[in-house]
Motif scaffolding. Sequence first.
Motif, PDB file in Angstrom:
ATOM      1  N   UNK A   1       2.665  -0.149   8.081  1.00 42.32           N
ATOM      2  CA  UNK A   1       2.616  -1.226   9.063  1.00 42.32           C
ATOM      3  C   UNK A   1       2.067  -0.716  10.385  1.00 42.32           C
ATOM      4  N   UNK A   2       2.486   0.497  10.793  1.00 41.08           N
ATOM      5  CA  UNK A   2       1.977   1.082  12.022  1.00 41.08           C
ATOM      6  C   UNK A   2       0.480   1.315  11.983  1.00 41.08           C
ATOM      7  N   UNK A   3      -0.057   1.613  10.789  1.00 41.25           N
ATOM      8  CA  UNK A   3      -1.493   1.830  10.618  1.00 41.25           C
ATOM      9  C   UNK A   3      -2.234   0.531  10.297  1.00 41.25           C
ATOM     10  N   UNK A   4      -1.500  -0.582  10.322  1.00 40.55           N
ATOM     11  CA  UNK A   4      -2.055  -1.915  10.030  1.00 40.55           C
ATOM     12  C   UNK A   4      -2.657  -1.984   8.632  1.00 40.55           C
ATOM     13  N   UNK A   5      -2.060  -1.235   7.710  1.00 40.62           N
ATOM     14  CA  UNK A   5      -2.470  -1.303   6.308  1.00 40.62           C
ATOM     15  C   UNK A   5      -1.699  -2.377   5.558  1.00 40.62           C
ATOM     16  N   UNK A   6      -0.634  -2.853   6.177  1.00 45.62           N
ATOM     17  CA  UNK A   6       0.170  -3.914   5.602  1.00 45.62           C
ATOM     18  C   UNK A   6       0.625  -4.811   6.748  1.00 45.62           C
ATOM     19  N   UNK A   7       0.639  -6.107   6.522  1.00 38.39           N
ATOM     20  CA  UNK A   7       0.957  -7.036   7.609  1.00 38.39           C
ATOM     21  C   UNK A   7       2.449  -7.145   7.843  1.00 38.39           C
ATOM     22  N   UNK A   8       3.175  -7.467   6.794  1.00 37.53           N
ATOM     23  CA  UNK A   8       4.625  -7.608   6.894  1.00 37.53           C
ATOM     24  C   UNK A   8       5.213  -7.542   5.491  1.00 37.53           C
ATOM     25  N   UNK A   9       6.499  -7.792   5.385  1.00 39.11           N
ATOM     26  CA  UNK A   9       7.159  -7.686   4.081  1.00 39.11           C
ATOM     27  C   UNK A   9       6.639  -8.727   3.086  1.00 39.11           C
ATOM     28  N   UNK A  10       6.106  -9.828   3.575  1.00 41.86           N
ATOM     29  CA  UNK A  10       5.580 -10.851   2.671  1.00 41.86           C
ATOM     30  C   UNK A  10       4.373 -10.357   1.885  1.00 41.86           C
ATOM     31  N   UNK A  11       3.716  -9.309   2.398  1.00 44.79           N
ATOM     32  CA  UNK A  11       2.558  -8.752   1.697  1.00 44.79           C
ATOM     33  C   UNK A  11       2.945  -8.162   0.345  1.00 44.79           C
ATOM     34  N   UNK A  12       4.222  -7.832   0.192  1.00 46.49           N
ATOM     35  CA  UNK A  12       4.693  -7.205  -1.059  1.00 46.49           C
ATOM     36  C   UNK A  12       4.513  -8.137  -2.248  1.00 46.49           C
ATOM     37  N   UNK A  13       4.576  -9.448  -2.031  1.00 47.05           N
ATOM     38  CA  UNK A  13       4.438 -10.400  -3.144  1.00 47.05           C
ATOM     39  C   UNK A  13       3.116 -10.195  -3.878  1.00 47.05           C
ATOM     40  N   UNK A  14       2.020 -10.120  -3.133  1.00 48.60           N
ATOM     41  CA  UNK A  14       0.700  -9.932  -3.753  1.00 48.60           C
ATOM     42  C   UNK A  14       0.602  -8.572  -4.429  1.00 48.60           C
ATOM     43  N   UNK A  15       1.147  -7.546  -3.768  1.00 49.38           N
ATOM     44  CA  UNK A  15       1.061  -6.188  -4.315  1.00 49.38           C
ATOM     45  C   UNK A  15       1.793  -6.100  -5.655  1.00 49.38           C
ATOM     46  N   UNK A  16       2.980  -6.708  -5.732  1.00 52.96           N
ATOM     47  CA  UNK A  16       3.747  -6.685  -6.978  1.00 52.96           C
ATOM     48  C   UNK A  16       2.977  -7.385  -8.093  1.00 52.96           C
ATOM     49  N   UNK A  17       2.315  -8.498  -7.778  1.00 50.70           N
ATOM     50  CA  UNK A  17       1.504  -9.202  -8.788  1.00 50.70           C
ATOM     51  C   UNK A  17       0.356  -8.324  -9.259  1.00 50.70           C
TER      52      UNK A  17
END
Length: 392
Positions: free
Chosen positions: A303-319
């Motif tokens: 998140x600090x490196x702006x590689x992930x926006x927030x915890x909601x991004x996990x939904x797409x990654x898990x799929x």
Amino acid sequence: MEIMSRIKDYRINSMNMYVETTFGEYLQYAKDLIKNNDLQRKRVKTSKTVYSLLKTDLLNGCVIPPLVLAITGCGDGLQDLNSDELQNYIKENREKVLILDGLQRTHTLIDAENDAKKQERLDEFYKYKLRLEIYVNINKFGVLYRMLTLNTGQTPMSARHQIEMLYSDMLDTEINGIKLVKEVDGSAHIDKREFVFKNTIDGFNSYMNRNELPMDRQEMLENIKMLENMSEEKITNDIFKSFLESYIKVFDILCEKTKNLEINQDKLDEYEITGSPFANKAGIAFGTSQAMTGYGSAIGIMKGKELIRDFNSIDKIVKDIDNKYTEDNGEWFMEFLKRMDMIKKYSKKIGNAQRMFLQYFYRELLNEESDSYADLLKATENAYRKYDSQVN
């Protein structure tokens, strides 16, 4: 009790009431405030400390800095109560009141009350004035943020301890089908979908600190570092709950992709795993403190490196993990256990080394810019290469 002013704290979206009261009014409920949470920091011994001098001063009516309280779990209407209504609300709902700053002074006030009783000076003592700052309609993240900012200048309880105290009411509750249990109750039963509460706190603390190492010996500068990270967070949602919900999604997909794996001695011999493996199933492996702190740190860094926006991004990654994974008879998990076995053989501080490896594992697996993105086997192999390059 008289409300002298009301000022909105926009950082934590809470109303701060500046209140003038008396020793007597505060002591009506103060004894409950210091015992209504068994995780509250223990009192400082008063022998040969400034608190023994403070007790004497209180008996003589000294003015002390305002004590800071927070009322949690209340509605918006509380900020509009008049002085009498606020006093009655606190007395009737004292289990919702936390001391953010002034616990030791409260203990000393109680000690002074006992001395005043012995000296037959209670009536006089109860009339002395006391000031309070009371935050109303404040969520748990706001409480944690204010506790850290108010206590950074002295020797505070660790940030991890404060987080554990605030979220202790989540023990024995379920989040997305996972139950949080005390470590003293025995090992969590993964088959019953249980996490050890302490492990989840370790993971969240690592997220806030962007560091996978345990923080039990946390120092002031580390608290300040955590504050800097917290200042970037939005306070509209319960961040701990969001963190835990995201981890459960990752945990579930990792378990699902190894559900048919049977780890027997033949498997251990095939992968040259000696002694006891780190775990005999994915649910146990990824329910550990090492796994959760590795995840928390990885998400915080990303998140600090702006590689992930927030915890909601996990939904797409898990799929994407689900879609990309091909049946390999559990090879990725056996390779994971093999790396953990190698760490156990060659590391001096095994737990910390495992945390570092797991941090790299999640960063490889969850980073869309990584060659290992959503690939369990590649993430395992490349994470170990990065870990090994750091320690050798």
